[in-house]
Scaffold this motif. Structure first.
Motif, short mmCIF file in Angstrom:
data_model
loop_
_atom_site.label_atom_id
_atom_site.label_comp_id
_atom_site.label_asym_id
_atom_site.label_seq_id
_atom_site.Cartn_x
_atom_site.Cartn_y
_atom_site.Cartn_z
N ARG A 81 -62.60 3.80 -51.18
CA ARG A 81 -63.81 3.46 -52.06
C ARG A 81 -63.12 5.08 -52.80
O ARG A 81 -62.57 5.99 -52.85
CB ARG A 81 -65.00 4.97 -50.51
N GLY A 82 -63.70 4.51 -53.67
CA GLY A 82 -63.04 5.58 -54.79
C GLY A 82 -64.12 6.17 -55.48
O GLY A 82 -64.93 6.92 -54.38
N THR B 172 -61.66 10.69 -55.90
CA THR B 172 -61.42 9.65 -55.15
C THR B 172 -61.47 10.03 -53.81
O THR B 172 -60.55 10.83 -52.82
CB THR B 172 -60.48 8.36 -55.45
N SER C 221 -60.11 4.34 -46.83
CA SER C 221 -59.36 2.69 -47.57
C SER C 221 -58.56 2.18 -46.46
O SER C 221 -58.42 2.69 -44.97
CB SER C 221 -58.52 3.70 -48.32
N VAL D 98 -55.80 6.23 -60.26
CA VAL D 98 -57.33 6.60 -59.53
C VAL D 98 -57.49 8.29 -59.88
O VAL D 98 -56.46 9.37 -59.40
CB VAL D 98 -57.48 6.75 -57.95
N ALA E 217 -58.03 -1.32 -50.69
CA ALA E 217 -59.33 -1.09 -50.77
C ALA E 217 -59.53 -0.28 -50.26
O ALA E 217 -59.50 0.66 -49.14
CB ALA E 217 -59.82 -2.55 -50.12
N ARG F 275 -62.82 -0.19 -54.39
CA ARG F 275 -62.10 -0.95 -55.13
C ARG F 275 -61.15 -1.55 -54.40
O ARG F 275 -60.77 -1.51 -52.63
CB ARG F 275 -61.41 0.35 -56.14
N PRO G 204 -68.22 3.34 -55.50
CA PRO G 204 -67.85 1.54 -55.49
C PRO G 204 -66.35 1.69 -54.49
O PRO G 204 -65.50 2.08 -54.26
CB PRO G 204 -67.47 1.66 -56.93
N MET H 35 -55.27 -4.72 -60.53
CA MET H 35 -55.71 -3.71 -59.95
C MET H 35 -57.56 -4.60 -60.23
O MET H 35 -58.23 -4.61 -61.35
CB MET H 35 -55.85 -2.13 -60.80
N ASP H 36 -58.57 -4.25 -59.35
CA ASP H 36 -59.95 -4.46 -59.97
C ASP H 36 -60.11 -5.87 -60.64
O ASP H 36 -61.14 -5.52 -61.67
CB ASP H 36 -60.66 -3.19 -60.38
#
Length: 289
Positions: A102-103, A30, A38, A26, A100, A118, A116, A14-15
């Motif tokens: 958007r967080g 999120t 995503s 998360v 992947a 992620r 970010p 993770m990241d």
């Protein structure tokens, strides 16, 4: 490994860091949870090697770009993350899920430019996606939902939001005792199953829907290449619903589905014929070569 997917032993990448399975979380705000921002990949590792792993990493980045996202890792770095996750869990045969999204960040609305992007890579040991269908053929319902026009969605992206109607279609199919559902597209042509591409056989030749409004699967492309190497004519074209009764054999392709015979779609039946069996067997050999 069994049990709920949020309560297992193991490691998830993770990241940039391997974390304990239960700690891979998360925040409730999120962006992807609220707005479906995503993209993901499904891959299989056979005997220690992910089949077409780099191609999957490239497609993940392409999918993100189609959703106006830039993954902060190269395809090579994503490849390394997948290998690290598999090694950390001691798996040589497993399903791999890279995702992947958007967080949570400074934005909480439709726009999320300041949030970010992620990345995580998980995996699990997974058998046949359709159970014993590889022997007797899967039974498919016909979905009431249609694959939408590429003018309304980024149809070339493997994006989470595009699977909403697939989930509903599969639930309806399972309620009828089916394994999956076949979907038509917005024009009424045969499209695909909820998570797999579809092929038909007639008079020794293969017919498969033209991938112009749904994902052109990597397994689909692999099988088309195999068929051409076998000197079998492949027609990638629009297929009308009324043609279903004229086809003799049918199978599904996908990373999870691999090559799975289909015995029935709605009221139409198909034999698990020699070509279907040969393609399934040859694909199994290829992924383990």
């Amino acid at each position: 490994m069994a049990g709920a997917y949020d309560d297992r032993d193991g490691k998830i990448w993770m990241d940039g860091t391997l974390v304990d399975w239960r700690d891979a979380k998360v925040h409730i705000l999120t962006h992807a949870l609220h707005y479906a921002s995503s993209v993901f990949e499904g891959e299989r590792c056979y005997d220690g090697k992910i089949f077409k792993g780099h191609e999957h990493s490239l497609r993940l980045r392409k999918s993100a770009n189609l959703l106006d996202m830039e993954i902060p890792y190269t395809a090579e770095e994503i490849d390394a993350a997948k290998d690290a996750m598999l090694k950390a869990n001691g798996w040589t045969n497993a399903y791999v899920r890279a995702i992947a999204w958007r967080g949570a960040g400074e934005d909480m609305g439709v726009s999320a430019k300041r949030n970010p992007v992620r990345l995580a890579v998980a995996g699990w040991e997974w058998g046949n996606y359709y159970g014993d269908a590889k022997l007797k053929g899967a039974k498919l319902d016909i979905s009431k939902w249609k694959r939408p026009s590429p003018e309304t969605i980024p149809s070339e992206a493997k994006a989470a939001g595009l699977y909403m109607i697939c989930t509903m279609s599969k639930h309806a199919a399972e309620a009828k005792g089916c394994s999956d559902a076949m979907m038509f597209d917005y024009r009424g042509y045969v499209a695909e199953a909820t998570g797999a591409n579809i092929f038909f056989v007639k008079d020794g030749e293969v017919h498969t829907p033209k991938a112009d409004c749904f994902l052109n699967g990597l397994t689909r492309q692999t099988v088309i290449g195999m068929l051409k190497d076998m000197q079998i004519k492949v027609h990638e074209r629009h297929i009308m619903p009324e043609e279903l009764e004229s086809f003799e054999q049918c199978w599904l392709t996908g990373t999870a589905a691999e090559v799975t015979p289909v015995g029935q779609i709605g009221d139409y039946t198909f034999e698990v014929g020699e070509l279907t069996k040969r393609v399934a067997a040859d694909y199994e050999k290829l992924v383990r070569a």
